[in-house]
Write a protein that holds these residues in place. Sequence first.
Motif, PDB file in Angstrom:
ATOM      1  N   GLY A  45      -0.920   7.605  -0.345  1.00 47.65           N
ATOM      2  CA  GLY A  45      -1.479   8.664  -1.170  1.00 47.65           C
ATOM      3  C   GLY A  45      -2.955   8.492  -1.407  1.00 47.65           C
ATOM      4  N   GLU A  46      -3.619   9.531  -1.818  1.00 45.84           N
ATOM      5  CA  GLU A  46      -5.026   9.464  -2.172  1.00 45.84           C
ATOM      6  C   GLU A  46      -5.172   8.873  -3.560  1.00 45.84           C
ATOM      7  OE1 GLU A  46      -7.487  10.181  -0.132  1.00 45.84           O
ATOM      8  OE2 GLU A  46      -6.014  10.638   1.423  1.00 45.84           O
ATOM      9  N   ASP A  47      -6.395   8.464  -3.868  1.00 40.22           N
ATOM     10  CA  ASP A  47      -6.696   7.887  -5.181  1.00 40.22           C
ATOM     11  C   ASP A  47      -6.419   8.916  -6.264  1.00 40.22           C
ATOM     12  OD1 ASP A  47      -7.742   6.762  -7.412  1.00 40.22           O
ATOM     13  OD2 ASP A  47      -9.640   6.152  -6.504  1.00 40.22           O
ATOM     14  N   SER A  48      -5.506   8.564  -7.184  1.00 41.47           N
ATOM     15  CA  SER A  48      -5.157   9.499  -8.253  1.00 41.47           C
ATOM     16  C   SER A  48      -5.260   8.837  -9.608  1.00 41.47           C
ATOM     17  CB  SER A  48      -3.728  10.030  -8.034  1.00 41.47           C
ATOM     18  OG  SER A  48      -2.814   8.952  -8.008  1.00 41.47           O
ATOM     19  N   PRO A  51      -0.608   4.173  -9.876  1.00 43.84           N
ATOM     20  CA  PRO A  51      -0.854   5.500  -9.304  1.00 43.84           C
ATOM     21  C   PRO A  51      -1.357   5.478  -7.869  1.00 43.84           C
ATOM     22  CG  PRO A  51      -2.617   4.907 -10.817  1.00 43.84           C
ATOM     23  CD  PRO A  51      -1.563   3.847 -10.956  1.00 43.84           C
ATOM     24  N   ASP A  52      -1.962   4.379  -7.408  1.00 45.86           N
ATOM     25  CA  ASP A  52      -2.504   4.342  -6.054  1.00 45.86           C
ATOM     26  C   ASP A  52      -2.695   2.901  -5.623  1.00 45.86           C
ATOM     27  OD1 ASP A  52      -5.533   3.527  -6.438  1.00 45.86           O
ATOM     28  OD2 ASP A  52      -5.060   4.984  -8.010  1.00 45.86           O
ATOM     29  N   ARG A  53      -3.048   2.723  -4.364  1.00 49.11           N
ATOM     30  CA  ARG A  53      -3.125   1.390  -3.776  1.00 49.11           C
ATOM     31  C   ARG A  53      -4.322   0.592  -4.255  1.00 49.11           C
ATOM     32  NH1 ARG A  53      -4.597   3.366   2.368  1.00 49.11           N
ATOM     33  NH2 ARG A  53      -6.685   4.202   1.929  1.00 49.11           N
ATOM     34  N   ARG A  54      -5.250   1.210  -4.957  1.00 57.17           N
ATOM     35  CA  ARG A  54      -6.425   0.501  -5.462  1.00 57.17           C
ATOM     36  C   ARG A  54      -6.267   0.079  -6.919  1.00 57.17           C
ATOM     37  NH1 ARG A  54     -11.309   3.728  -5.627  1.00 57.17           N
ATOM     38  NH2 ARG A  54     -12.248   1.710  -6.141  1.00 57.17           N
ATOM     39  N   THR A  55      -5.076   0.193  -7.464  1.00 57.76           N
ATOM     40  CA  THR A  55      -4.885   0.003  -8.901  1.00 57.76           C
ATOM     41  C   THR A  55      -3.833  -1.061  -9.182  1.00 57.76           C
ATOM     42  OG1 THR A  55      -5.425   2.333  -9.235  1.00 57.76           O
ATOM     43  CG2 THR A  55      -4.417   1.186 -11.077  1.00 57.76           C
ATOM     44  N   GLU A  93       0.838  -1.191   0.000  1.00 60.86           N
ATOM     45  CA  GLU A  93       0.000   0.000   0.000  1.00 60.86           C
ATOM     46  C   GLU A  93       0.880   1.251   0.000  1.00 60.86           C
ATOM     47  OE1 GLU A  93      -3.526  -1.880   2.834  1.00 60.86           O
ATOM     48  OE2 GLU A  93      -2.641   0.063   3.237  1.00 60.86           O
ATOM     49  N   ASP A  94       0.278   2.357  -0.399  1.00 63.65           N
ATOM     50  CA  ASP A  94       0.942   3.635  -0.181  1.00 63.65           C
ATOM     51  C   ASP A  94      -0.021   4.529   0.577  1.00 63.65           C
ATOM     52  OD1 ASP A  94       0.373   4.314  -3.643  1.00 63.65           O
ATOM     53  OD2 ASP A  94      -0.838   5.012  -1.951  1.00 63.65           O
ATOM     54  N   HIS A 102       2.560  -2.253  -7.411  1.00 65.48           N
ATOM     55  CA  HIS A 102       3.175  -1.102  -6.760  1.00 65.48           C
ATOM     56  C   HIS A 102       4.216  -0.536  -7.727  1.00 65.48           C
ATOM     57  CE1 HIS A 102       7.448  -2.050  -5.766  1.00 65.48           C
ATOM     58  NE2 HIS A 102       7.034  -3.232  -6.151  1.00 65.48           N
TER      59      HIS A 102
END
Length: 482
Positions: free
Chosen positions: A77-80, A213-217, A74-75, A208
């Motif tokens: 950051g917000e969803d980008s 770009p984000d932890r949901r991707t 995970e990171d 990662h």
Amino acid sequence: MASEQPRDQEQQHIVSSDDDVNGASAEQPEQPGQRPAEGADQAGRADGAALPVPSDGETAEGVEGAPVDGGPAEDSGEDSGEDAGEVWDVIVVGAGPAGASAAHAAASAGRSVLLLEKAELPRYKTCGGGIIGPSRDALPPGFVLPFKDRIHAVTFSMDGKLARTRRSKGMLFGLINRPEFDAALVAAAEKAGATLRTGTAVTRVEQHGSAVPDRRTVAVVLADGETVLARAVVGADGSASRIGAHVGVEMDQVDLGLEAEIPVPETVAEDWKGRVLIDWGPLPGSYGWVFPKGDTLTVGVIAAKGEGAATKRYLDDFIARLGLAGFEPSLSSGHLTRCRKPESPLSRGRVLVAGDAAGLLEPWTREGISFALRSGRLAGEWAVKISEAQDAVDARRQALNYAFAIKAGLGVEMAVGKRMLTLFASRPLAIHAVLIGLRPAWLAFARVTRGATTLADLVRTYPLARKALHLVDSRQAAADKG
């Protein structure tokens, strides 16, 4: 050209006239209604309720948001994702039966789905093309099967000897050509809303790093260097799966299948119409088949990997014995089939595997189409849930639920199939004698092919089958101790 012999030693066959199997014909399968992503099915789901999380065989490294290539899962950051371009809800890698079923299930739930296939469609696959009851039951609603023949009779032989033909009034199963079948499944997925890209090979997935770009991707990296993004990925890219390697799938059984597509004259084709041959082979656990498909006979054999020369010799002898050696095959091919280890993972982070990529097939018969269709549909439905997960914990829970559904249904069938293979490899003549000599055994065979029951159910129902497998288990346990 060889003389056109009517059947494989048909003069020696004893054809039973009282082997009719009662029951409705399966020629027109009942079409279920549209299956919502959260509906119930035989694999263990109930009205969309979350399944219990299993504790056996699924480690954190195998299924949760585990680090990929040594990086964090995970990171902070917000969803980008919007800044990185289009993000698909689900990407499916591989457009065979498992991949097309996954894409259809996810697209039917209203999600954006990208289906990637490295070949151009239609394309040939080494496969007998038998469509049994469980395969029909797992097809998309309204799907019309492109049958080349409907089978009402089976000839069993023991390495060319002791042949006997059993017949049924109702259809046992149907035969298809894989190029047509697979293309029709993909068309159904597209009709449901999936986007298809062919000629597109996938080299790896990343969960990662700079491409994500984000932890949901999840980033899917293509052979030409392009990267496409998704909230969930389903790997259905075959038995040599790159996605399966990413997940960490390990195989327990590897077999070599060899096959020839043999065009035959009308007189020969007519003689085989509606009937298949299953020949128990000379190698432990091996068998051969003849599947008629109009003016072509699909003739093949399968045996454990490592016996390549002997397997090829079995196929050559088999074809010659059938009187087909003088007919030039239009296509000859080979393929490795792989069965997974029971404890092998089925997911990693937001990535699931299905079908051959997960090593899902029946170990005794090596039947894989029904396993591909059923696991693909489940993978597509749970990929939708993973795509909606807002964090790694929720994604892990949905991935574990998918693994539980597979193990509770297909996993049980595979375990019984593995035991049946062990019994068959050590006692092939006994299996043959039971099938040709005992009417209840033939009726059970017919019920399995029609989808009225499973091998696992038969073991629970028939005391003789249960006793035989318990004997196999006892011998195996003694061998392990020795």
